[in-house]
Scaffold this active site. Structure first.
Site, PDB file in Angstrom:
ATOM      1  N   ILE A 120       1.001  -1.267   0.154  1.00 21.90           N
ATOM      2  CA  ILE A 120       0.165  -0.654  -0.070  1.00 21.90           C
ATOM      3  C   ILE A 120       0.580   1.392  -0.084  1.00 21.90           C
ATOM      4  CG2 ILE A 120      -1.699   1.179   1.237  1.00 21.90           C
ATOM      5  CD1 ILE A 120      -2.451  -2.041   2.540  1.00 21.90           C
ATOM      6  N   ALA A 124      -3.430   1.772   8.147  1.00 21.70           N
ATOM      7  CA  ALA A 124      -2.683   0.348   8.092  1.00 21.70           C
ATOM      8  C   ALA A 124      -3.553  -0.248   9.757  1.00 21.70           C
ATOM      9  CB  ALA A 124      -1.385   0.699   8.780  1.00 21.70           C
ATOM     10  N   ARG A 125      -3.605  -0.202  10.613  1.00 24.29           N
ATOM     11  CA  ARG A 125      -4.178  -0.729  11.926  1.00 24.29           C
ATOM     12  C   ARG A 125      -3.886   0.355  12.950  1.00 24.29           C
ATOM     13  NH1 ARG A 125      -4.563  -4.063   8.082  1.00 24.29           N
ATOM     14  NH2 ARG A 125      -4.715  -5.955   8.607  1.00 24.29           N
ATOM     15  N   ASP A 146      -9.200   5.573   9.506  1.00 27.28           N
ATOM     16  CA  ASP A 146     -10.045   4.511   9.498  1.00 27.28           C
ATOM     17  C   ASP A 146      -9.596   3.496  10.015  1.00 27.28           C
ATOM     18  OD1 ASP A 146     -11.981   3.526   7.156  1.00 27.28           O
ATOM     19  OD2 ASP A 146     -10.311   2.601   6.938  1.00 27.28           O
ATOM     20  N   GLU A 200     -11.497  -1.077  18.108  1.00 27.97           N
ATOM     21  CA  GLU A 200     -12.045  -1.250  16.686  1.00 27.97           C
ATOM     22  C   GLU A 200     -13.726  -2.451  16.873  1.00 27.97           C
ATOM     23  OE1 GLU A 200     -11.074  -0.350  12.532  1.00 27.97           O
ATOM     24  OE2 GLU A 200     -10.581  -1.994  13.204  1.00 27.97           O
ATOM     25  N   HIS A 253     -13.355   1.731   8.761  1.00 28.39           N
ATOM     26  CA  HIS A 253     -12.675   0.770   8.361  1.00 28.39           C
ATOM     27  C   HIS A 253     -13.202   0.640   7.330  1.00 28.39           C
ATOM     28  CE1 HIS A 253     -10.081  -2.897   9.693  1.00 28.39           C
ATOM     29  NE2 HIS A 253      -9.995  -2.415   7.701  1.00 28.39           N
TER      30      HIS A 253
END
Length: 328
Positions: free
Chosen positions: A164, A238-239, A262, A267, A286
């Site tokens: 990415i 990403a995370r 995002d 989460e 997300h």
């Protein structure tokens, strides 16, 4: 393997139609012997014939491939994953068995990179902050020049030259941006490489594309977030674990930084999270990865891999055990 190896879908059934719409199912029928009406959401389903299965086409929701599954599937040779990360799917016994594993992470990288580039350009233009001010004040002064916005020479830091991250760099090439990169393993030609601390200090916008590993957990903690210049924007597609949420909330509450998130930790966020109420936190659920018509791109990649496999050619998107420490 036979010319048309026996294959099986293993994923959430609800995702099959998006991953493999009718044209892709017709192509799949020419490549493998597969019952397109049978989708394994669990491997103890009595309808399954794992003993004859040579290829698993997996996706979101596929149960882990553990010792019991492999013992029941002695002819299994390959796992073609129609999604991104295989970390939660492939157990160590799969590598010991010598299974070929492929991932559609490259296809999923496309919409994430597009989302990221869009938010970088909008953030550089001041869209999020000025849009919030317009909403709050219900007006603006025509012809007033905003002195702090614009993408001409905007300094953008990329953290992680993942699939990415590299795609983001590629898509940003036509713009008049000043890019720098932090990645301990990978160089990207034409992009200046720097330490994480230098990237944070010099960048107006920082975009995260590192994998979630023990080493990257909270890599942006209170100390490192403090290095970012006043008015800087942090983008995380990403995370969530890459960022210390409490430290980020403190910076956002001060008004010093802004964030486009995002992904978060946890989460989804709890309903009482202060991130929902901070005007300088732009949250999306997300959605940067594949959704809607983007999902079939991953199915296409899997069929391309299956075609190579049946032709005796190497997989283009193979994942090995050594890759797992450097991928999401």
């Amino acid at each position: 393997m036979s010319p048309r190896p026996k294959a099986l879908f293993a994923m959430r059934e609800e995702h099959l139609a998006l991953l493999f719409p009718a044209p892709l199912l017709r192509r799949l029928d020419t490549l493998a012997d597969i019952d397109v009406t049978l989708v394994a959401e669990r491997f103890d389903d009595p309808r399954l014939n794992l003993a004859d299965t040579e290829i698993l086409i997996t996706g979101w929701g596929c149960p882990p491939l553990d010792e019991a599954v492999l013992a029941a599937a002695p002819r299994l040779r390959a796992v073609l994953h129609a999604a991104g990360s295989v970390k939660g799917l492939v157990a160590p016994v799969c590598w010991e068995r010598g299974l070929l594993v492929s991932s559609a992470a490259a296809a999923n990288a496309v919409p994430v990179a597009e989302y990221t580039v869009g938010t970088i350009l909008l953030a550089g233009k001041g869209v999020f902050a000025l849009g919030e001010r317009y909403r709050r004040e219900r007006g603006f002064t025509l012809a007033k020049i905003e002195p702090l916005v614009g993408n001409n020479g905007r300094r953008v830091g990329i953290v992680g030259a993942s699939q990415i991250g590299r795609r983001v760099i590629e898509l940003l090439a036509p713009y008049d941006l000043d890019l720098c990169l932090y990645d301990p393993y990978t160089r990207v030609p034409g992009v200046r490489r720097a330490s994480l601390e230098e990237v944070l200090r010099r960048s107006d916008i920082v975009s995260l594309h590192a994998p979630a590993t023990p080493e990257t957990r909270h890599m942006l903690d209170r100390t490192r977030l403090a290095l970012m210049p006043d008015g800087a924007v942090l983008i995380n597609t990403a995370r969530g674990s890459l960022v210390d949420t409490d430290a980020l909330v403190a910076e956002l509450k001060s008004g010093r930084l802004s964030a486009i998130l995002d992904v978060t930790e946890p989460e989804p966020l709890p309903p009482g999270s202060p991130l929902f109420d901070l005007p300088n936190a732009f949250l999306t659920p997300h959605i940067a990865g594949s959704h809607g018509n983007e999902v079939a791109r991953m199915g296409t990649l899997v069929l391309d891999e299956l075609e190579r496999l049946t032709a005796g050619q190497p997989l283009t998107h193979r994942v090995t055990a050594d890759d797992l420490d450097r991928v999401a």
